[in-house]
Design an enzyme around this catalytic site. Structure first.
Site, PDB file in Angstrom:
ATOM      1  N   SER A  24     -42.942 -28.280  47.320  1.00  9.70           N
ATOM      2  CA  SER A  24     -42.240 -28.757  48.515  1.00  9.70           C
ATOM      3  C   SER A  24     -40.747 -28.466  48.498  1.00  9.70           C
ATOM      4  O   SER A  24     -40.085 -28.663  49.523  1.00  9.70           O
ATOM      5  CB  SER A  24     -42.462 -30.257  48.679  1.00  9.70           C
ATOM      6  OG  SER A  24     -43.806 -30.507  48.993  1.00  9.70           O
ATOM      7  N   GLU A  33       0.772  -1.222   0.000  1.00  9.69           N
ATOM      8  CA  GLU A  33       0.000   0.000   0.000  1.00  9.69           C
ATOM      9  C   GLU A  33       0.817   1.294   0.000  1.00  9.69           C
ATOM     10  O   GLU A  33       0.374   2.285  -0.560  1.00  9.69           O
ATOM     11  CB  GLU A  33      -0.935  -0.004   1.227  1.00  9.69           C
ATOM     12  CG  GLU A  33      -2.034  -1.046   1.172  1.00  9.69           C
ATOM     13  CD  GLU A  33      -3.041  -0.776   0.061  1.00  9.69           C
ATOM     14  OE1 GLU A  33      -3.620   0.325   0.022  1.00  9.69           O
ATOM     15  OE2 GLU A  33      -3.230  -1.673  -0.783  1.00  9.69           O
TER      16      GLU A  33
END
Length: 818
Positions: free
Chosen positions: A487, A90
């Site tokens: 319960s 680049e």
């Protein structure tokens, strides 16, 4: 001579004038286009959106949350190889130009002149700095004006920031395809590697993508991708970053992408979603999706896998017991089964099963076509379970032939099977092999459930599944569903009594109990599950056999105000109504809360807070949250220099007397050994727990623990209805608990429950609770606090009368909780 001199002076004047005009034009352009440009100084504090990553307890990735898949890597941690590849591809002169590369610009002009009229795309000369200016501060507009603005901003950026900062912004911001932003995310996406693991050829490919990711797809446009990658490699060699030998080896590499390995991921959808909700609530949407948090979850992948598998198996077992609800769909066009089946949508929750269409029914089997596979057979043996479902979870007629279950054109779920078991001589089970392409009929369960496993000493949640299948329903029944525990709440009634001076041998009358609810209301008559009465019984027997009448009498004596306070203290529910029916578990709670409360029994009554997260770090590695907040000054030593071992203080709040907590643990161990939880005893390790079943068997629970692992299981329909007349916590939830513990504790030795100081273990008669005589047959070890061992039969609690005084009105319709 004079004429020549005059000409030279005129020419010089023209040149100077032209230069001044050009300079003026340039200055004007810079002034004109430089007005109102974005503030480039914001780049100094810019933090790109970074994904939040959640890791399991073993470090493997569990989840990622992001708007842009990006992993931020500081330039100082960026491998030189990827930097060299990017610079070669680049911006060769990045570290020397002032923001614009004159040499590169001249080269681009010459190339474009040479290519003019050939139809080739013009070559660009943007530097990395210019791309940063465009990506961060400008738009993608193609115009001379934008290029001028880009150049102006590039000069300004170069003066304000270091080259490394500019490159860092670029490498972490750029889009590289596949939803990956930045080179680190791209390395994971394309090669399943971190940056420092990339080869030369792989680094070059990522640099090649910078030009145009869609043009160099590694599969769809592999030839173009290889050509561009090799060009980058050659540029790296020209610039001296790699040797000629490395050049040849790199260009000889094939371009092979690798999907992220399944072994690196932990599948725990309900757990990950709960972590996401916690992060969202604590830090907000921005930090969750763009803040780059690193989250260390408490999840134990091994226990999570066991939890999910045993929960699904338990729900499937229940579903099969209650019959066949019919096919998923139908295909009426018998001439085109294959094409129609391939287009048939897969229902959510199908998981690893396949879709099949019935094409022919025989006497002993059904012929099917399996989606994506082909012809197959379902033998009658694999259809026997599929008796028709009837209302109230009852079953229709026995299956004698495939036609009793299926019809041609039915679309059903199937699973390949290789064998079945049958009874041989002497009752010995024999395994019989099936032919190839044999399948079993399957059905997605309608019942739902949840399971939680956590550390009772710290509150760290090791495993959690909130339903049969996350793709079918994201609703988490472990944390979001509030249901009556039945319960399973009773231990906290008994714990309040133990703290009030009762003992496990205290006798409580098991006889009819009636309470006046007030004018115009019927009297409340709670019942035992068996609809029988057993007379005076020990408190231990009351919890082991889950006696409702004993529990109500005990709650009336202790006081619902105190029981409500215990429910809040243990985090079960903050405002339990002070009504006697609440003692039977009529108050709603979540599985996670109840399991955490049980954990606080086995840990000696210490307060814990359940957590799914151990630690959170921000994008810079700073710890912003830690579940364990205990101070430990000596833990920071980097080496041992004969210093003493650090002592970490126990800062947990004591919620109950440790002796009472152990007595409750011992009584719950009796539930497993002799009571409603006996199925769990098959594990063969010290375990304790309690079943829970609500009115009309709408919900079924089992919550229990080993000395170092607390586990809770809930099962029920999302739209509450009866599970069936004979179904209860012992038949639906406890088998899931049992199967989970069987695997979770398989490699661990039996560890007895820890006994706190002051507890006396005394041999007592199981029926009377009195110290055992030599000829007593039913003898157990009972736990007593100092001075509480009974010496003779004491007064029976509730023995003064059969009808209670009005005052504490229960909620209606809870007499069947057990």
């Amino acid at each position: 001579m004079k004429r020549a001199l005059k000409f030279l002076l005129v020419l010089t004047g023209l040149v100077v004038t032209g230069a001044l005009a050009a300079a003026g034009a340039g200055l004007y352009a810079f002034w004109h286009y430089g007005k109102g440009l974005p503030d480039y100084k914001q780049l100094a504090v810019y933090e790109p959106p970074v994904m939040t990553r959640v890791h399991a307890g073993d470090g493997r990735l569990m989840a990622e949350f992001a708007t842009e898949k990006r992993v931020f890597v500081p330039i100082r941690a960026m491998p030189r190889r990827i930097i060299h590849a990017v610079l070669a591809a680049e911006d060769k002169h990045f570290y020397s130009h002032p923001g614009i590369d004159p040499i590169g610009l001249a080269r681009a002009v010459l190339v474009n002149i040479r290519n003019y009229g050939t139809g080739r795309r013009p070559v660009g000369a943007s530097t990395i700095t210019q791309q940063v200016a465009k990506n961060f501060l400008l738009t993608n507009e193609v115009s001379i004006a934008r290029k001028v603005k880009e150049a102006i901003l590039s000069f300004r950026i170069e003066r304000a920031f270091t080259k490394d900062r500019i490159l860092e912004l670029y490498l972490n911001e750029v889009y590289l395809g596949g939803g990956a932003y930045g080179v680190a995310a791209a390395a994971l996406y394309y090669f399943n590697k971190s940056l420092d693991e990339l080869t030369i050829s792989e680094s070059a490919y990522l640099a090649a993508l910078l030009k145009a990711p869609n043009n160099y797809h590694p599969v769809r446009k592999k030839d173009a991708a290889l050509e561009r990658r090799d060009w980058v490699i050659s540029r790296m060699a020209e610039d001296g970053y790699i040797t000629p030998a490395e050049l040849q080896m790199a260009q000889a590499d094939d371009l092979v992408v690798a999907n992220r390995a399944d072994t690196e991921f932990v599948s725990a959808d309900y757990f990950a979603e709960e972590v996401r909700r916690v992060l969202y609530d604590q830090y907000g949407e921005g930090a969750l999706y763009t803040g780059g948090l690193s989250v260390h979850a408490t999840l134990n992948p091994r226990l999570q896998e066991i939890a999910e598998r045993t929960l699904r198996a338990g729900l499937i077992d229940y579903d099969r017991r209650h019959g066949w609800r019919g096919p998923i769909g139908r295909i009426e066009d018998g001439q085109d089964f294959l094409r129609r089946l391939e287009a048939f949508p897969r229902p959510e929750g199908l998981r690893d099963w396949a879709l099949a269409v019935v094409t022919e029914l025989g006497r002993d089997d059904a012929r099917v076509i399996v989606q994506g596979i082909g012809p197959g057979t379902i033998p009658l043996m694999e259809l026997k379970w599929a008796r028709p479902w009837r209302e109230e979870e009852t079953l229709g007629p026995v299956v004698h032939a495939p036609a009793d279950v299926l019809a041609v054109g039915d679309v059903v779920a199937v699973e390949p099977v290789s064998s079945y078991e049958k009874s041989g001589k002497g009752g010995v089970r024999e395994t019989v092999a099936y032919p190839e392409n044999t399948y079993a009929l399957r059905q997605i369960p309608e019942i739902q459930g949840a399971i939680v496993a956590l550390d009772p000493h710290t509150g760290r949640v090791f495993a959690m599944s909130g339903g049969y299948d996350f793709s079918a329903s994201v609703f988490n029944r472990a944390t979001q569903a509030t249901r009556q525990p039945g319960s399973a709440f009773k231990p906290f009634v008994y714990l309040a009594a133990l703290d009030a001076g009762f003992t496990p041998s205290t006798l409580i009358l098991d006889a009819p109990f009636v309470i006046d609810q007030g004018p115009g209301l019927p009297k409340w008559r709670p019942e035992n599950y068996t609809n029988k009465f057993y007379g005076p019984s020990t408190m231990r027997l009351g919890i082991e056999k889950s006696r409702n009448l004993m529990t109500v009498r005990l709650a009336q004596n202790v006081g619902m105000e105190k029981i409500s306070e215990y429910a809040a203290r243990f985090g079960i529910t903050p405002n339990l109504p002070q009504q006697l029916s609440m003692a039977l578990g009529a108050g709603e709670t979540t599985l996670l809360r109840l399991t955490s409360a049980y954990a606080m029994l086995v840990n000696g009554g210490k307060e814990i807070t359940p957590t799914f997260i151990d630690r959170i770090q921000d994008r810079n590695g700073h710890t912003v949250y830690r579940h364990d907040r205990r101070p430990c000054p000596g833990c920071e030593a980097v080496a041992w220099t004969e210093q003493s071992v650090p002592e970490i203080p126990d800062q947990r709040r004591q919620l109950t007397d440790p002796a009472s907590a152990y007595q409750m643990v011992s009584m719950l161990e009796g539930v497993v050994q002799r009571g409603t939880g006996q199925r769990v005893s098959e594990v063969g390790k010290p375990l304790a727990g309690k079943t829970g079943t609500t009115n009309d068997s709408r919900d079924a629970w089992f919550v229990g623990f080993s000395p170092d692992l607390a586990v809770g299981v809930f099962t029920g329909f999302d739209d509450p209805r009866s599970l069936g007349k004979r179904e209860q916590g012992a038949s639906v939830a406890s088998p899931i608990f049992r199967d989970f513990m069987m695997e979770a504790l398989a490699d661990q030795p039996p560890i007895p429950f820890r006994i706190p100081p002051g507890i006396h273990l005394v041999r007592v008669d199981a029926a009377t609770g009195l110290p055992a005589e030599t000829d007593d047959k039913s003898v157990i070890l009972e736990s007593f606090k100092p001075g509480t061992v009974p010496t003779a039969l004491s007064q029976v609690l509730g023995g003064g009368g059969e009808e209670a005084e009005p005052g504490e009105a229960p909620s209606a319709g809870t007499g069947g909780l057990y």
